[in-house]
Write a protein that holds these residues in place. Sequence first.
Motif, PDB file in Angstrom:
ATOM      1  N   ASP A   1       0.837  -1.191   0.000  1.00  0.00           N
ATOM      2  CA  ASP A   1       0.000   0.000   0.000  1.00  0.00           C
ATOM      3  C   ASP A   1       0.884   1.258   0.000  1.00  0.00           C
ATOM      4  O   ASP A   1       0.662   2.197  -0.771  1.00  0.00           O
ATOM      5  N   PHE A   2       1.901   1.246   0.858  1.00  0.00           N
ATOM      6  CA  PHE A   2       2.826   2.381   0.933  1.00  0.00           C
ATOM      7  C   PHE A   2       3.545   2.559  -0.402  1.00  0.00           C
ATOM      8  O   PHE A   2       3.680   3.678  -0.913  1.00  0.00           O
ATOM      9  N   LEU A   3       4.022   1.434  -0.966  1.00  0.00           N
ATOM     10  CA  LEU A   3       4.758   1.443  -2.241  1.00  0.00           C
ATOM     11  C   LEU A   3       3.951   2.137  -3.329  1.00  0.00           C
ATOM     12  O   LEU A   3       4.465   3.015  -4.035  1.00  0.00           O
ATOM     13  N   MET A   4       2.682   1.762  -3.481  1.00  0.00           N
ATOM     14  CA  MET A   4       1.840   2.340  -4.550  1.00  0.00           C
ATOM     15  C   MET A   4       1.699   3.847  -4.386  1.00  0.00           C
ATOM     16  O   MET A   4       1.866   4.606  -5.351  1.00  0.00           O
ATOM     17  N   ASN A   5       1.407   4.295  -3.171  1.00  0.00           N
ATOM     18  CA  ASN A   5       1.229   5.737  -2.931  1.00  0.00           C
ATOM     19  C   ASN A   5       2.536   6.507  -3.111  1.00  0.00           C
ATOM     20  O   ASN A   5       2.580   7.569  -3.727  1.00  0.00           O
ATOM     21  N   TYR A   6       3.603   5.931  -2.563  1.00  0.00           N
ATOM     22  CA  TYR A   6       4.918   6.588  -2.589  1.00  0.00           C
ATOM     23  C   TYR A   6       5.402   6.783  -4.035  1.00  0.00           C
ATOM     24  O   TYR A   6       5.856   7.876  -4.413  1.00  0.00           O
TER      25      TYR A   6
END
Length: 378
Positions: A222-227
Amino acid sequence: MASSVYIHIPFCQQICYYCDFNKFMMDRQPVDQYLEYLEKEIVESLKRNPIIDLKTVFVGGGTPTALTLPQTQTLVDMINKHIIKGNKEIEMTFESNPNEISKEKLQILKDGGVNRISFGAQTFDEGLLKKIGRTHSPNEIEEAIQTAKEVGIDNINLDLMYALPGQTMEQFVDSLDKAMKLPIQHISAYSLIIEPKTVFYIEMNRGKLKPAPEEDEAAMYDFLMNYLEKNGFHQYEISNFEKNGLESKHNLVYWNNEEYFGFGAGAHGYINGIRYSNAGPLKKYFQLIDDTGVPIVHEHTVTKQEKMEEEMFLGLRKMQGVSERKFQEKFGSNFNEVFPNVIEKLMKDGLVEMNGEYLRLSHKGKLLGNEVFQAFLL
């Protein structure tokens, strides 16, 4: 018609603890003989099925750049002679370990038409690199990328992994921060999957390795996609992100369910409606080429139903999703007719959505991708 080629080089200087691809330690292997037989396979296969309108070549492994300079030259010359034949328009990718590439080797690749390189970075954390069996240092990742740029290869992918044993969110964020400082155009990011016959699998069965909790894996993804979105990388496939429109044309061949040649020991291909796999052990690979000209050990004619299933679960990996119109043109049926209960249930669960003519994963669906893909196996 197949317009893409995958070539497998099964040699490595070091075996990574998570890898389940067909590979052998480079030491005392018949590498020159392998290249000789690879050429025989390519020549014989293309005699039977010529390439029409070549678009991509991908050289993977193993580690293709584990080859010596003369062996690298031999491989590149072979690809140019039998496959590329002066076609400058194609995307040609080589996989590489950051610590196994020199300026001389990169120059051979560049001169041989390689215009995209994929570095197996995995993480920028020194301790985690050792833990997963990688032999490069974080500095070597940076050096390899700078050297590739120096010789004129600008289209650079970085492979990253998350949900590694003991990896914290801080370590993962630090790797992403470091990756963002580098002149790269593409990121492939995968969570660790512990496969049978790997070092990690043996350790897990002995109770020496504990996989990351599912909620940690989901939080990292989830963090990867947003970042990456915030940093100018567009997600176009469940694990792949590009900058400046530089998607991996070769990998899109797989996700678009198109046909491709697979050459080399343990390679897989898909030609004329038949999926096939080559012998993995080198002795068997050599023997079959001597006996029949090709090293194929398994062939499967893909049925219409299987093609429709593949169209859905491969196509849904792409953020664009699966086109209702193209599905209808390809198979003479609407996907809602073929998978009525499946699509209805996935929509009700909030895992897929319609966007114009495309059925695509929702945000929740991206986090539960495998559940969605499995639902299309009738």
